[in-house]
Design an enzyme around this catalytic site. Structure first.
Site, short mmCIF file in Angstrom:
data_model
loop_
_atom_site.label_atom_id
_atom_site.label_comp_id
_atom_site.label_asym_id
_atom_site.label_seq_id
_atom_site.Cartn_x
_atom_site.Cartn_y
_atom_site.Cartn_z
N ASN A 1 -2.85 2.38 -4.04
CA ASN A 1 -2.07 2.18 -2.82
C ASN A 1 -2.36 3.22 -1.73
OD1 ASN A 1 -0.78 0.54 -4.80
ND2 ASN A 1 1.05 0.48 -3.54
N VAL B 1 -1.82 3.75 3.70
CA VAL B 1 -0.86 3.93 2.62
C VAL B 1 -0.08 2.63 2.47
CG1 VAL B 1 1.11 5.25 1.77
CG2 VAL B 1 -0.66 6.40 3.12
N CYS B 2 -0.25 1.96 1.34
CA CYS B 2 0.39 0.66 1.12
C CYS B 2 1.77 0.84 0.50
CB CYS B 2 -0.47 -0.20 0.21
SG CYS B 2 -2.02 -0.73 0.96
N LEU B 3 2.79 0.68 1.34
CA LEU B 3 4.18 0.77 0.89
C LEU B 3 4.99 -0.28 1.63
CD1 LEU B 3 5.14 4.57 0.72
CD2 LEU B 3 5.19 2.94 -1.17
#
Length: 444
Positions: free
Chosen positions: A85, A92-94
């Site tokens: 992520n 930033v994968c959130l």
């Protein structure tokens, strides 16, 4: 609306900075409060442990109604993906950032803020980061488990190489082989004349530089122990395996080379010790020139001597060679305490940039203690960073501590910590070694 947004963000930054959190840090320049630099220290018992991961955060005028834009900076120049992520590009994968589709209720809300974002990112740095990849639950074969284990191992290697060693080499202006970068810069300068000598280049904003140097000293033994342990699992120049979710440049490629990492680590530590020696020399010059920092430290020395005498604390404070940048503190163990009968010599060296650069402290008397490294670097926090008395009081508090809360981030001597928080037999072994050092302290 814009003013409320700024007030909230300023408050959140201030609260994090005052917290002295061992895992999170933030900084910004006064002229641009909406542009925040953040640092996450890798959590214990993960392949990211004691690594330094920096993030760039830009808060718009709509904050907190809208999430900030977050970019990972520790990516080896866009070449290394540290997590399923956390991309090599810095993405930033959130779900709370709107960069990943999560479950209902996981999206951004104004109840969240700077600290919750950092904690969410930190949660990605788990003991098995492979599990952050969708479909992880289907990976049940022995081959899948081997791949996950390899992923952990290569992250641990690159955490050391990139987030710790490479960062420290940049701070110390050296190349991986130890050659000073300034030498090359001087050669380049001689070969090509600067046409505009009046143009001043502003130094980069590095709010975590001094803090990371101090943490490096705390965790130095742990880095070496990790290298020793991990070297048993891989061979030198063994290539990294590619993960199913790694593609093209968005991957973590490389090879294991722990002997090289160890050599670079030891070189960094040597240079940090030499840096402290240079501070002493620079202090002599600053004192002769009657610089304000020298005057301040001299005044604080006089105040500390007076204060501890009035309080009846059994310690002596002296200046080495009358240099206010080089203090020697001798602390006598309190009667009827675990330090009873001990004499502990403490060296405190200050930079001419104090308090922006915090002092280098070393316990010259060997002491087997969970918060003191094998070579005497104490892990402590002063109540006021600019106040030397606070530093001395915090160091003494570490020495006297008998029932501390459990916090693996402050256990800078892992052997001592393992015994202190172990079985009853382990605790007895710890006390025996501790008392032996206390008794020996008077013999020298």
């Amino acid at each position: 609306m814009a003013n409320q947004s700024m007030l909230r963000l300023t408050k959140e930054i201030g609260e994090l900075q005052k917290a002295n959190d061992l895992s999170l840090a933030v900084g910004c320049q006064d002229a641009d409060v909406r542009h925040v630099k953040a640092l996450i220290v890798g959590p214990p018992d993960t392949p990211y442990e004691n690594g330094y991961f920096e993030f760039d955060m830009k808060f718009g005028r709509e904050y907190p109604a809208k999430a900030p834009a977050v970019t990972a900076i520790t990516t080896n120049g866009g070449r290394t993906r540290f997590n399923p992520n956390i991309y090599a590009t810095g993405k930033v994968c959130l779900s709370i950032l709107g960069t990943w589709r999560g479950e209902r209720g996981e999206e951004w809300s104004s109840a969240q803020g700077l600290e919750s974002i950092l904690i969410s990112i930190q949660s990605l740095m788990s003991s098995n980061p492979f599990e952050n990849e969708p479909g992880f639950e289907k990976c049940k074969t022995d081959k899948d488990k081997d791949l996950m284990q390899h992923y952990v191992r290569k992250i641990r290697h690159e955490t050391l190489r990139i987030s710790v060693i490479q960062r420290m080499e940049d701070y110390l202006d050296i190349f991986p082989d130890g050659t000073p970068k300034l030498v090359k810069a001087k050669i380049d300068e001689d070969e090509e004349e600067d046409e505009d000598e009046d143009v001043k280049v502003e130094p980069p904003f590095e709010p975590f530089k001094d803090m990371i140097k101090r943490k490096f000293m705390w965790y130095y033994d742990s880095y070496l122990e990790s290298i020793e342990e991990e070297s048993k699992n891989v061979t030198r120049n063994q290539m990294f395996k590619s993960m199913p979710f790694e593609h093209g440049s968005n991957s973590m490629e490389g090879k294991f080379n722990y002997p090289e990492l160890e050599a670079r680590l030891r070189r960094i530590r040597t240079l940090l010790d030499k840096e402290a020696e240079r501070w002493v020399e620079e202090g002599v010059v600053a004192t002769k020139n009657d610089e304000s920092v020298a005057v301040n430290l001299r005044r604080q020395f006089d105040q500390c001597v007076s204060h501890f005498q009035k309080e009846g604390v059994a310690l002596d404070i002296e200046l080495e060679d009358d240099n206010p940048f080089h203090w020697r503190v001798s602390y006598f163990g309190k009667p009827m305490s675990n330090l009873d009968g001990g004499l502990f010599n403490i060296q405190i060296i200050f930079s001419t940039q104090f308090p922006d650069e915090q002092p280098r402290v070393k316990l010259l008397t060997p002491l087997f203690h969970y918060k003191i490294t094998k070579d005497g670097i104490p892990c402590y926090f002063p109540r006021r960073a600019e106040d030397v008395r606070s530093h001395i009081e915090a160091i003494i508090a570490v020495l006297q501590e008998e029932q501390p809360p459990y916090d693996p981030r402050m256990q800078v001597n892992k052997e001592a910590a393992k015994l202190f928080w172990g079985s009853e037999e382990d605790k007895k072994a710890y006390k025996k070694r501790f008392r032996r050092d206390v008794q020996r302290s008077m013999e020298g």
